[in-house]
Design an enzyme around this catalytic site. Structure first.
Site, short mmCIF file in Angstrom:
data_model
loop_
_atom_site.label_atom_id
_atom_site.label_comp_id
_atom_site.label_asym_id
_atom_site.label_seq_id
_atom_site.Cartn_x
_atom_site.Cartn_y
_atom_site.Cartn_z
N ASP A 10 44.74 -5.25 7.13
CA ASP A 10 43.46 -5.20 6.44
C ASP A 10 43.82 -5.07 4.95
O ASP A 10 44.97 -4.75 4.61
CB ASP A 10 42.68 -3.98 6.95
CG ASP A 10 41.43 -3.73 6.13
OD1 ASP A 10 40.66 -4.68 5.91
OD2 ASP A 10 41.23 -2.58 5.70
N ASP A 12 41.33 -3.80 1.91
CA ASP A 12 40.73 -2.66 1.20
C ASP A 12 41.07 -1.35 1.92
O ASP A 12 40.68 -1.14 3.07
CB ASP A 12 39.19 -2.82 1.17
CG ASP A 12 38.75 -4.09 0.42
OD1 ASP A 12 39.33 -4.37 -0.64
OD2 ASP A 12 37.84 -4.77 0.91
C1 BG6 Z 1 35.71 -4.72 3.60
C2 BG6 Z 1 35.39 -3.36 3.02
O1 BG6 Z 1 37.07 -4.98 3.44
O2 BG6 Z 1 34.95 -5.74 2.93
C3 BG6 Z 1 33.89 -3.12 3.03
O3 BG6 Z 1 36.03 -2.38 3.80
C4 BG6 Z 1 33.18 -4.26 2.30
O4 BG6 Z 1 33.64 -1.88 2.41
C5 BG6 Z 1 33.54 -5.57 2.96
O5 BG6 Z 1 31.77 -4.07 2.35
C6 BG6 Z 1 32.86 -6.78 2.32
O6 BG6 Z 1 33.36 -6.94 1.02
P1 BG6 Z 1 32.77 -7.92 -0.08
O7 BG6 Z 1 33.82 -7.88 -1.17
O8 BG6 Z 1 32.65 -9.27 0.56
O9 BG6 Z 1 31.47 -7.38 -0.49
MG MG Z 2 39.74 -1.43 4.94
#
Ligand code: BG6
Ligand code: MG
Length: 218
Positions: A10, A12
């Site tokens: 993963d 984030d």
């Molecule tokens: C995930 C995060 O990786 O991506 C979430 O853990 C986030 O918190 C999701 O909402 C979507 O991300 P983005 O950048 O498309 O808004």
């Molecule tokens: Mg994550």
């Protein structure tokens, strides 16, 4: 005994602390909407798509909005998140992550990235780590967000590795559920309270050594 052939990360909260930037941006939106939003509430947003996160935030606040307003506010949150990402420096990658991936590659392990974020490619570019990954799958490529296994199954199929021979590294409860539903092993990054269903839970990604893969063989 079958050895693990691929590691799927993963992004984030596993490779870099963008999970905190997501939190700050959602918190700013919550404040604007007068919603009390805590780090505990934020755990439910981790790993899930932007619009699913929007729905959870509104549920926390007991607020109902039209689809049009939800879209507008989610875009606003994304603008703030992208501001943080644009100010990121490569040194923000978690310590030891690059070295771990390099060691795994030396052992012939395939490396994938599976992030629900539509900003994943930009984050990887800011960190100059995109070339480390054999395959990158992100929120622009799937219909169903974690905890649905779709993203991990797509990553495994693009890597050409059977799901059972993959291990996923995840910091989100929804991500751990998705990995297990995909029939993969899972290493949880964070607290045992939240991620206890994973095969193993460690505090940070660098607590995992390439040699530990053998303990996940089946
Ligand atoms: C995930 C995060 O990786 O991506 C979430 O853990 C986030 O918190 C999701 O909402 C979507 O991300 P983005 O950048 O498309 O808004
Ligand atoms: Mg994550």
């Amino acid at each position: 005994m079958t050895l693990i052939k691929a590691c799927i990360f993963d992004l984030d909260g596993v490779i870099v602390d963008t999970a905190h930037y997501h939190f700050l941006a959602w918190k700013r939106l919550a404040d604007e909407l007068g919603i009390a939003f805590t780090p505990e509430d934020n755990e439910r947003l981790k790993g899930v798509s932007r619009m699913a996160s929007m729905d959870i935030l509104l549920e926390v606040g007991g607020v109902t909005l039209s689809d049009h307003d939800k879209e507008r506010l989610a875009n606003k949150k994304n603008t703030w998140f992208v501001d943080y990402v644009e100010r990121m420096v490569p040194e923000e990658i978690f310590p030891g992550v690059k070295q771990l991936i390099e060691k795994l590659k030396e052992k012939g392990i395939k490396i994938g990235l599976a992030s629900s974020s539509k900003n994943a490619k930009t984050v990887l570019q800011r960190l100059y780590v995109e070339p480390l990954f054999d395959v990158v799958v992100d929120g622009t490529m799937v219909k169903n967000s974690k905890p649905d296994p779709e993203i991990f199954l797509l990553a495994a199929s693009r890597l050409g590795i059977a799901p059972a021979d993959c291990v996923v590294f995840e910091d989100a409860e929804a991500g751990v559920e998705a990995a297990l539903a995909a029939g993969m092993k899972c290493v949880g990054i964070g607290s045992r309270d939240q991620l206890g269903k994973a095969d193993r839970v460690i505090r940070t990604t660098s607590d995992f050594q390439a040699a530990d893969l053998a303990t996940l063989a089946h």
